[in-house]
Write a protein that holds these residues in place. Structure first.
Motif, mmCIF file in Angstrom:
data_model
loop_
_atom_site.group_PDB
_atom_site.id
_atom_site.type_symbol
_atom_site.label_atom_id
_atom_site.label_comp_id
_atom_site.label_asym_id
_atom_site.label_seq_id
_atom_site.Cartn_x
_atom_site.Cartn_y
_atom_site.Cartn_z
ATOM 1 N N LEU A 505 -4.352 38.024 39.519
ATOM 2 C CA LEU A 505 -3.037 38.074 40.163
ATOM 3 C C LEU A 505 -1.989 37.354 39.329
ATOM 4 N N SER A 506 -2.359 36.213 38.773
ATOM 5 C CA SER A 506 -1.429 35.472 37.917
ATOM 6 C C SER A 506 -1.073 36.284 36.679
ATOM 7 N N LEU A 507 -2.071 36.875 36.044
ATOM 8 C CA LEU A 507 -1.819 37.679 34.844
ATOM 9 C C LEU A 507 -0.908 38.859 35.143
ATOM 10 N N SER A 508 -1.067 39.460 36.320
ATOM 11 C CA SER A 508 -0.294 40.657 36.669
ATOM 12 C C SER A 508 1.197 40.373 36.794
ATOM 13 N N LYS A 509 1.587 39.108 36.900
ATOM 14 C CA LYS A 509 2.999 38.748 37.084
ATOM 15 C C LYS A 509 3.747 38.581 35.759
ATOM 16 N N PHE A 510 3.074 38.776 34.624
ATOM 17 C CA PHE A 510 3.686 38.470 33.332
ATOM 18 C C PHE A 510 5.031 39.169 33.153
ATOM 19 N N ASN A 511 5.066 40.497 33.353
ATOM 20 C CA ASN A 511 6.323 41.225 33.124
ATOM 21 C C ASN A 511 7.418 40.785 34.088
ATOM 22 N N GLU A 512 7.031 40.436 35.299
ATOM 23 C CA GLU A 512 8.003 39.946 36.283
ATOM 24 C C GLU A 512 8.633 38.628 35.836
ATOM 25 N N VAL A 513 7.811 37.736 35.291
ATOM 26 C CA VAL A 513 8.309 36.422 34.875
ATOM 27 C C VAL A 513 9.214 36.555 33.657
ATOM 28 N N VAL A 514 8.832 37.409 32.696
ATOM 29 C CA VAL A 514 9.667 37.596 31.508
ATOM 30 C C VAL A 514 11.050 38.093 31.913
ATOM 31 N N GLU A 515 11.089 39.078 32.799
ATOM 32 C CA GLU A 515 12.377 39.624 33.229
ATOM 33 C C GLU A 515 13.200 38.579 33.992
ATOM 34 N N SER A 516 12.544 37.806 34.835
ATOM 35 C CA SER A 516 13.247 36.775 35.597
ATOM 36 C C SER A 516 13.786 35.688 34.674
ATOM 37 N N ALA A 517 12.992 35.298 33.667
ATOM 38 C CA ALA A 517 13.444 34.281 32.709
ATOM 39 C C ALA A 517 14.637 34.783 31.910
ATOM 40 N N PHE A 518 14.671 36.083 31.629
ATOM 41 C CA PHE A 518 15.806 36.669 30.910
ATOM 42 C C PHE A 518 17.050 36.687 31.788
ATOM 43 N N ILE A 519 16.916 37.165 33.004
ATOM 44 C CA ILE A 519 18.071 37.286 33.902
ATOM 45 C C ILE A 519 18.705 35.922 34.170
ATOM 46 N N ASP A 520 17.875 34.923 34.406
ATOM 47 C CA ASP A 520 18.384 33.591 34.755
ATOM 48 C C ASP A 520 18.581 32.691 33.543
ATOM 49 N N LYS A 521 18.261 33.201 32.341
ATOM 50 C CA LYS A 521 18.344 32.383 31.118
ATOM 51 C C LYS A 521 17.590 31.071 31.350
ATOM 52 N N ALA A 522 16.336 31.214 31.776
ATOM 53 C CA ALA A 522 15.563 30.058 32.246
ATOM 54 C C ALA A 522 14.177 30.015 31.587
ATOM 55 N N PRO A 523 14.074 29.429 30.386
ATOM 56 C CA PRO A 523 12.760 29.290 29.753
ATOM 57 C C PRO A 523 11.767 28.494 30.595
ATOM 58 N N ASN A 524 12.269 27.621 31.486
ATOM 59 C CA ASN A 524 11.359 26.829 32.323
ATOM 60 C C ASN A 524 10.484 27.723 33.205
ATOM 61 N N LYS A 525 10.969 28.921 33.530
ATOM 62 C CA LYS A 525 10.151 29.848 34.317
ATOM 63 C C LYS A 525 8.935 30.314 33.528
ATOM 64 N N MET A 526 9.113 30.511 32.226
ATOM 65 C CA MET A 526 7.982 30.886 31.391
ATOM 66 C C MET A 526 7.010 29.718 31.263
ATOM 67 N N CYS A 527 7.533 28.502 31.178
ATOM 68 C CA CYS A 527 6.669 27.312 31.123
ATOM 69 C C CYS A 527 5.821 27.203 32.386
ATOM 70 N N GLU A 528 6.457 27.340 33.538
ATOM 71 C CA GLU A 528 5.735 27.261 34.810
ATOM 72 C C GLU A 528 4.643 28.326 34.868
ATOM 73 N N TYR A 529 4.975 29.511 34.388
ATOM 74 C CA TYR A 529 4.038 30.628 34.472
ATOM 75 C C TYR A 529 2.810 30.420 33.588
ATOM 76 N N ILE A 530 3.014 30.062 32.326
ATOM 77 C CA ILE A 530 1.842 29.935 31.452
ATOM 78 C C ILE A 530 0.990 28.721 31.845
ATOM 79 N N TYR A 531 1.628 27.726 32.453
ATOM 80 C CA TYR A 531 0.837 26.611 32.989
ATOM 81 C C TYR A 531 -0.030 27.095 34.153
ATOM 82 N N GLU A 532 0.549 27.930 35.006
ATOM 83 C CA GLU A 532 -0.219 28.502 36.117
ATOM 84 C C GLU A 532 -1.403 29.312 35.591
#
Length: 584
Positions: A505-532
């Protein structure tokens, strides 16, 4: 590939609409109670007021349509009308296999890519990089990489400070030390030397000496201003000396930014827009955008609905000199003329927010840019010491960036010394990568706009939410993969445990997180995700004996799932500008 959450959203919205409710109420999110369900829809509560029905009745209406959708394992209604959803293992596994076979890990490139310019350097020539330059560099680099991963054309510009008073200070100091150099001989008509009259180490000593003197001595400040004026008016000798300053500085800056794994497409500075200044100022005057105020040339950028006063934008000072604001506006003029971007992003200290608000308003009001061009100011907070004040050396001075990198690299190296299987060269390279991961992940994991405390021991720890912990997970997977033959043609099969399902389930969210990090200009979202993901994998690893598993179908499924996890983690790290070693 379509995101998992979008697939579910479409199905649920269709059923809301079929039951006579607005589609918008069928919005689905990842559950904030994973112990109860994987996804949830709270739309019935929001729809209750509009349709004058109880949320529970609305949820029951929709439930009747949702319960037969085959990709849903089970659906239930909780509380006043929450709809809880779990997807089938078959659907999840098929998605994971599609993701594993996709070179972009399920991420679709934008069908209508934008041209995006990112201004994220801001270093001044003739000065060494210090810790204050860290955040702009690594935040901007990550935003650039994330944007490119989604298919956008991204142009990164360092935008050097290379045309202001600090250059005049350096020139006047060089003249005091070496007055016989040909650059200061008004009668010299020959070719100036190709080699600079100073090294980078000498240049980095010259500027602070010149600055200190100018601040305490009126004559020295006057000389610096005169040198700046002569340079900007095209003095032949000063221009030649300025080029030496620029070349020596840029060579050193490229090395220092390279050590951070930060790259720029353009190495331009304030000086590059000077050819546009006269044309732009003439345009502003001719179109009646400017007015005089106490001898200065200004543009009113205030709006009626402003909650705080916005000062006028100053184009020229009363003595006719340009300002930082003038060159920023001219740089926009240049960027529009040369690159026609859809968006310009500025990654700058948040304390410059008012300045850039004036610049953006002026560019729009004067029609230097069209209304469709988007400006985005990413104002970042400061990196502070444990005392809560901006990070400095023990002596209280501003720490050089190269010194900070060396300190954290040595800190990591001390933790790796017990491993005697590496050569000195290998140890140094591993310490460099792990040290940078500690530094960059420690910074990027924070929300961009917030100040944060630089804690070296915490950031360099191999446990917890740190860069070294993520790298250690990647290295662990690489070690597993070296012991087996990976057969990517074999499928990942349905999960055998809740832990394995959670990883998928965590792996399946990868494309969602990349798009969200782009829209919000928020690298911290990618950090949270790969830590998860790293956390989920380590639980999975400790729960299963992959190498000794006798069931070959299960074993190869686990190996491929591990390989996909590695790909997701390494890609996520790369989007943050972090490299992973093969061993550590």
């Amino acid at each position: 590939m379509k995101k998992v959450i979008d697939k579910i959203n479409d199905l649920v919205k269709d059923k809301f609409e079929k039951c006579g409710y607005d589609r918008k109420y069928g919005f689905v999110t990842v559950s904030n109670r994973p112990d109860l369900c994987q996804f949830q829809c709270n739309g019935a509560l929001a729809a209750a007021k509009e349709y004058k029905k109880s949320p529970r009745d609305i949820a029951n209406d929709v439930f009747g349509e949702l319960k037969d959708i085959e990709i849903f394992q089970d659906i239930s209604i909780a509380g006043p009308g929450f709809i809880n959803i779990n997807i089938t293992d078959e659907f999840l596994t098929n998605y994971i296999n599609d993701m594993y076979g996709d070179k972009k890990l399920g991420t679709s490139e934008n069908e209508d890519p934008m041209t995006i310019m990112i201004d994220y350097g801001g270093a001044n020539v003739a000065k060494p990089l210090h810790v204050g330059h860290l955040r702009a560099a690594i935040i901007g680099e990550s935003i650039k990489r994330i944007s490119r991963y989604l298919g956008h054309k991204v142009i990164g510009d360092v935008h050097l400070g290379d045309w202001g008073l600090q250059i005049g200070m350096v020139i006047s100091e060089v003249k005091r030390r070496n007055p016989d150099l040909p650059y200061f001989d008004e009668n010299f008509n020959g070719e100036y030397p190709e080699k600079a009259p100073f090294t980078i180490d000498e240049l980095e000593e010259i500027y602070p000496a010149a600055s200190k003197l100018a601040k305490s001595n009126e004559d020295a400040m006057k000389e610096a201003r005169e040198a700046t004026s002569k340079l900007q008016k095209g003095h032949r000798g000063y221009l030649a000396l300025w080029k030496h300053i620029l070349n020596v500085s840029v060579a050193d800056l490229k090395k220092n930014y390279g050590d951070l794994n930060v790259e720029f497409d353009l190495w331009k500075g304030e000086s590059d827009c000077r050819h546009y200044l006269d044309e732009m100022i003439t345009y502003l005057k001719d179109n009646n955008y400017t007015e005089e105020s106490e001898g200065a040339l200004v543009i009113d950028v205030a709006k009626e609905d402003d909650k705080q006063p916005i000062p006028p934008f100053m184009v020229l000072k009363s003595d006719g000199a340009t300002l930082y604001s003038t060159t920023d506006l001219a740089t926009i003029w240049e960027r529009v003329n040369d690159y026609d971007p859809n968006e310009i992003i500025y990654v700058v200290d948040k304390r410059q927010g008012l300045h850039f608000e004036q610049v953006f308003r002026c560019a729009k009001k004067t029609k230097i840019v069209n209304e469709d061009l988007k400006f985005d100011f990413i104002g970042f907070g400061t990196m502070n010491g444990k005392d809560g004040k901006p990070f400095k050396t023990r002596e209280g001075g501003v720490m050089r960036l190269r010194d900070l990198i060396d300190i954290i690299k040595d800190n990591v190296k001390d933790k790796l010394r017990n491993n005697d299987s590496f050569t000195a060269e290998e140890m140094d390279e591993i310490a460099r990568k792990v040290g940078l991961s500690a530094l960059k992940f420690g910074d990027l994991s924070n929300q961009v706009t917030k100040d944060y405390v630089f804690d070296m021991d915490k950031f360099s720890s191999f446990e917890g939410k740190t860069g070294p912990y993520i790298l250690y997970t990647v290295v662990r997977i690489k070690s597993i993969l070296r012991k087996v033959d990976v057969d990517k043609t074999s499928n990942i099969i349905n999960p055998h445990s809740d832990i394995e399902r959670d990883l998928m389930l965590s792996l399946s969210k990868f494309n969602e997180v990349v798009e969200s990090a782009f829209i919000d200009k928020a690298p911290n979202k990618m950090c949270e995700y790969i830590y998860e993901v790293a956390n989920q994998f380590n639980k999975f690893y400790h729960n299963n004996k992959m190498i000794t598993e006798e069931n070959m179908e299960k074993k190869m499924s686990w190996i491929n799932l591990s390989n996909l996890t590695k790909d997701v983690l390494e890609t996520g790290l790369d989007l943050l500008g972090i490299e992973a070693p093969d061993r550590m």
